[in-house]
Scaffold this motif. Structure first.
Motif: not given
Ligand code: 5GP
Length: 202
Positions: A68-79, A54-66
Motif C-alpha cells: 500500500g505504498k503507492f498513491l497511484e500507479t499506471v502501466d504505460k508503454f509496457t512499463h 527509483y528503478y525497481r524490478t517488477n517483483e519489487e514494484f509488486d511488493s510496494l503495491l501490496a
C-alpha cells in the motif's frame, strides 16, 4: 501553518513539462518541489537512481503495491510507474506544494483520492508546434510523427478532470501562470474551517 497542495502537471510528450517545473522551482524555490517516482523501466543514459526515478524490478514494484505504498500507479508503454505516499509526504514536510509530473490516468486517480489536488494540463501553442518540435529533434520518422499527432489528440480526451490548461508558448509566461494557479489555490479555504477559527463554533 497550512499544508501544501498536491499539484499534478501533465501534458503531451515534448510540451516542456520538465522545463516548466524546473524553471518554476528555480525561480520560486520555497513554492514547490517534485517527487521521485518508482519505475520498472531501465534508466536512460545520464539518469540517476533516486534523482530521476527509483528503478525497481517488477517483483519489487509488486511488493510496494501490496504494502500500500503507492498513491497511484499506471502501466504505460509496457512499463510501470508509481507515486509513493512517502515522496508526497517528504515534500509536504518541507512546507512546500508537491508537484507530480505524471501522465493523465495517474492525474485522474490522484484527484479521486485527494479531491483538493490541482490538475494542470500543459498545452503546446498548437498541434503543429508540437510536431515541429518532434521533427527538429530528428529522432522520429514522418509516419511516427503522424501517429504521435493522433495520439496527442486521443490522449487529450482523457483530460476531462483537468481544471487548468496552460499554454507553453513563452516559457516565462507559462511558469508565471502555474505560479498564479498555485498561489490562488493556496488561498482557497473551507467555510467550516474559517467559521471554526474565527467564531469558535461548527
Ligand atoms: P518517461 O519514461 O519518459 O520518464 O515517462 C513516461 C511518462 O510517465 C511521462 O508522461 C511521465 O510524466 C509519466 N510518469 C512518470 N512517473 C509517473 C508516475 O509516478 N505516475 C504516473 N501516473 N505517470 C508517471
Amino acid at each position: 501553518m497550512k499544508r501544501g497542495k498536491v499539484i499534478v502537471i501533465s501534458g503531451p510528450s515534448g510540451v516542456g513539462k520538465g522545463t516548466v517545473c524546473r524553471e518554476l522551482m528555480s525561480k520560486y524555490p520555497d513554492l514547490a518541489a517534485t517527487t521521485v517516482s518508482v519505475t520498472t523501466r531501465a534508466p536512460r543514459p545520464g539518469e540517476i537512481e533516486g534523482v530521476h526515478y527509483y528503478y525497481r524490478t517488477n517483483e519489487e514494484f509488486d511488493s510496494l503495491l501490496a504494502e500500500g505504498k503507492f498513491l497511484e500507479t499506471v502501466d504505460k508503454f509496457t512499463h510501470r510507474y508509481g507515486t509513493l505516499f512517502s515522496e508526497v509526504e517528504r515534500v509536504l514536510q518541507m512546507g512546500k506544494n508537491v508537484i507530480l509530473e505524471i501522465e493523465m490516468i495517474g492525474g485522474a486517480n490522484v484527484k479521486k483520492r485527494i479531491p483538493d489536488a490541482v490538475l494542470i494540463y500543459l498545452l503546446p501553442p498548437s498541434l503543429k508546434v508540437l510536431t515541429d518540435r518532434l521533427v527538429s529533434r530528428g529522432s522520429e520518422t514522418e509516419e511516427q510523427i503522424r501517429v504521435r499527432q493522433s495520439q496527442v489528440e486521443k490522449e487529450f480526451d482523457q483530460a476531462e478532470p483537468y481544471e487548468y490548461f496552460v499554454v507553453n508558448d513563452d516559457l516565462s509566461v507559462a511558469v508565471e501562470n502555474v505560479k498564479t494557479i498555485i498561489d490562488a489555490e493556496g488561498l482557497k479555504d473551507d467555510f467550516r474551517n474559517v467559521k471554526k477559527i474565527y467564531f469558535g463554533r461548527d
